[in-house]
Design a protein around this motif. Structure first.
Motif, PDB file in Angstrom:
ATOM      1  N   PHE A  50      -2.526   7.406  -6.608  1.00 51.13           N
ATOM      2  CA  PHE A  50      -3.623   6.445  -6.611  1.00 51.13           C
ATOM      3  C   PHE A  50      -3.809   5.958  -8.030  1.00 51.13           C
ATOM      4  O   PHE A  50      -4.024   6.760  -8.943  1.00 51.13           O
ATOM      5  CB  PHE A  50      -4.917   7.089  -6.097  1.00 51.13           C
ATOM      6  N   ARG A  51      -3.704   4.670  -8.212  1.00 48.86           N
ATOM      7  CA  ARG A  51      -3.918   4.055  -9.524  1.00 48.86           C
ATOM      8  C   ARG A  51      -5.025   3.031  -9.374  1.00 48.86           C
ATOM      9  O   ARG A  51      -5.059   2.308  -8.388  1.00 48.86           O
ATOM     10  CB  ARG A  51      -2.650   3.374 -10.008  1.00 48.86           C
ATOM     11  N   SER A  52      -5.886   2.968 -10.355  1.00 46.34           N
ATOM     12  CA  SER A  52      -6.983   2.023 -10.270  1.00 46.34           C
ATOM     13  C   SER A  52      -7.346   1.505 -11.649  1.00 46.34           C
ATOM     14  O   SER A  52      -7.898   2.247 -12.466  1.00 46.34           O
ATOM     15  CB  SER A  52      -8.207   2.693  -9.635  1.00 46.34           C
TER      16      SER A  52
ATOM     17  N   ASP B 104       1.005  11.499  -2.882  1.00 43.71           N
ATOM     18  CA  ASP B 104       0.356  10.196  -2.876  1.00 43.71           C
ATOM     19  C   ASP B 104      -0.090   9.882  -4.298  1.00 43.71           C
ATOM     20  O   ASP B 104      -0.519  10.773  -5.040  1.00 43.71           O
ATOM     21  CB  ASP B 104      -0.872  10.194  -1.956  1.00 43.71           C
TER      22      ASP B 104
ATOM     23  N   TYR C  50       0.806  -1.216   0.000  1.00 43.35           N
ATOM     24  CA  TYR C  50       0.000   0.000   0.000  1.00 43.35           C
ATOM     25  C   TYR C  50       0.843   1.272   0.000  1.00 43.35           C
ATOM     26  O   TYR C  50       0.310   2.361  -0.168  1.00 43.35           O
ATOM     27  CB  TYR C  50      -0.918   0.024   1.230  1.00 43.35           C
TER      28      TYR C  50
END
Length: 182
Positions: free
Chosen positions: A93-95, A91, A32
Motif C-alpha cells: 500500500f502506497r499513499s 500486499d 489496483y
C-alpha cells in the motif's frame, strides 16, 4: 506477481493494444493489483512475445498510426495460471496522501484543509466508480467479489477519514511559513 503477469491477466480477458494495456495497468481496473509504470509495460510485452506467451499483429487504422495488438497464446494461458498458483507476495500500500499527512505540521492550515477535502472527494469518487463497475452486467462473480472487497476497504477508510480529518487540520500551522529574510 509482476508486470508480465499483469499483462497476461489483461490479455487473458481478450486481445488489446499496447496502449490499451498501458491504460488498464496505470489508470484502469488493473491498476489496483500490481504497480506497473509506463516504462515497464512495453519491455514486459516484448519479453512475453519473445517467450511465446503472447503474439502480436499490426492493425492499420484510418487516419492514425498503425497499432500493435497483442493476444495471449495457449502457453501464455498456462504460464498465467502457473503464476497465479504460486505463492503470493505481500500486499503493498502506497499513499502520497499519507506522506503529506506525516508532515502536515509543516504546512499552512488552509492548504491542509484543501488537501484533506480533495482526498475525501477522491475517496467518494472512488466508491462511486466501484458502484458503477459493480452495476456492469458483464461483471463475473469474481469481479463482484473484488469490487465488494475494494468497497469495504474504501468505506472503512472514508469513515475513518471523516471522523479524524479534523485532527490533520488541527496539526497544521495557523500561519503560512514565512521566509527567514522577512
Amino acid at each position: 506477481m509482476n508486470v508480465r503477469t499483469l499483462c497476461l491477466s489483461i490479455l487473458h480477458e481478450g486481445e488489446a493494444s499496447g496502449y490499451d494495456i498501458r491504460r488498464m495497468c496505470t489508470e484502469g481496473e488493473f491498476a489496483y493489483f500490481v504497480e506497473a509504470s509506463y516504462g515497464s509495460i512495453y519491455p514486459a510485452l516484448a519479453r512475453l512475445e519473445d517467450d511465446g506467451l503472447v503474439v502480436s499483429r499490426v492493425e492499420q487504422q484510418d487516419g492514425k498510426p498503425a497499432r500493435k495488438v497483442y493476444s495471449i497464446t495457449e502457453a501464455g494461458r498456462t504460464a498465467f495460471v502457473a503464476e497465479l498458483s504460486g505463492p503470493l507476495g505481500e500486499d503493498v500500500f502506497r499513499s502520497p496522501f499519507l506522506l503529506f499527512a506525516r508532515f502536515v505540521h509543516l504546512l499552512p492550515r488552509d492548504l491542509v484543509e484543501a488537501r484533506t477535502n480533495e482526498f475525501l472527494q477522491r475517496s467518494v469518487e472512488g466508491l462511486k466508480r466501484l458502484d458503477e463497475a459493480a452495476a456492469d452486467h458483464e461483471c463475473t462473480p469474481a469481479d463482484r467479489w473484488v469490487i465488494s472487497y475494494g468497497r469495504a476497504v474504501l468505506t472503512v477508510a472514508e469513515q475513518y477519514f471523516r471522523t479524524h480529518m479534523h485532527e490533520l487540520n488541527d496539526m497544521a500551522r495557523a500561519e503560512p511559513h514565512r521566509k527567514a529574510a522577512e
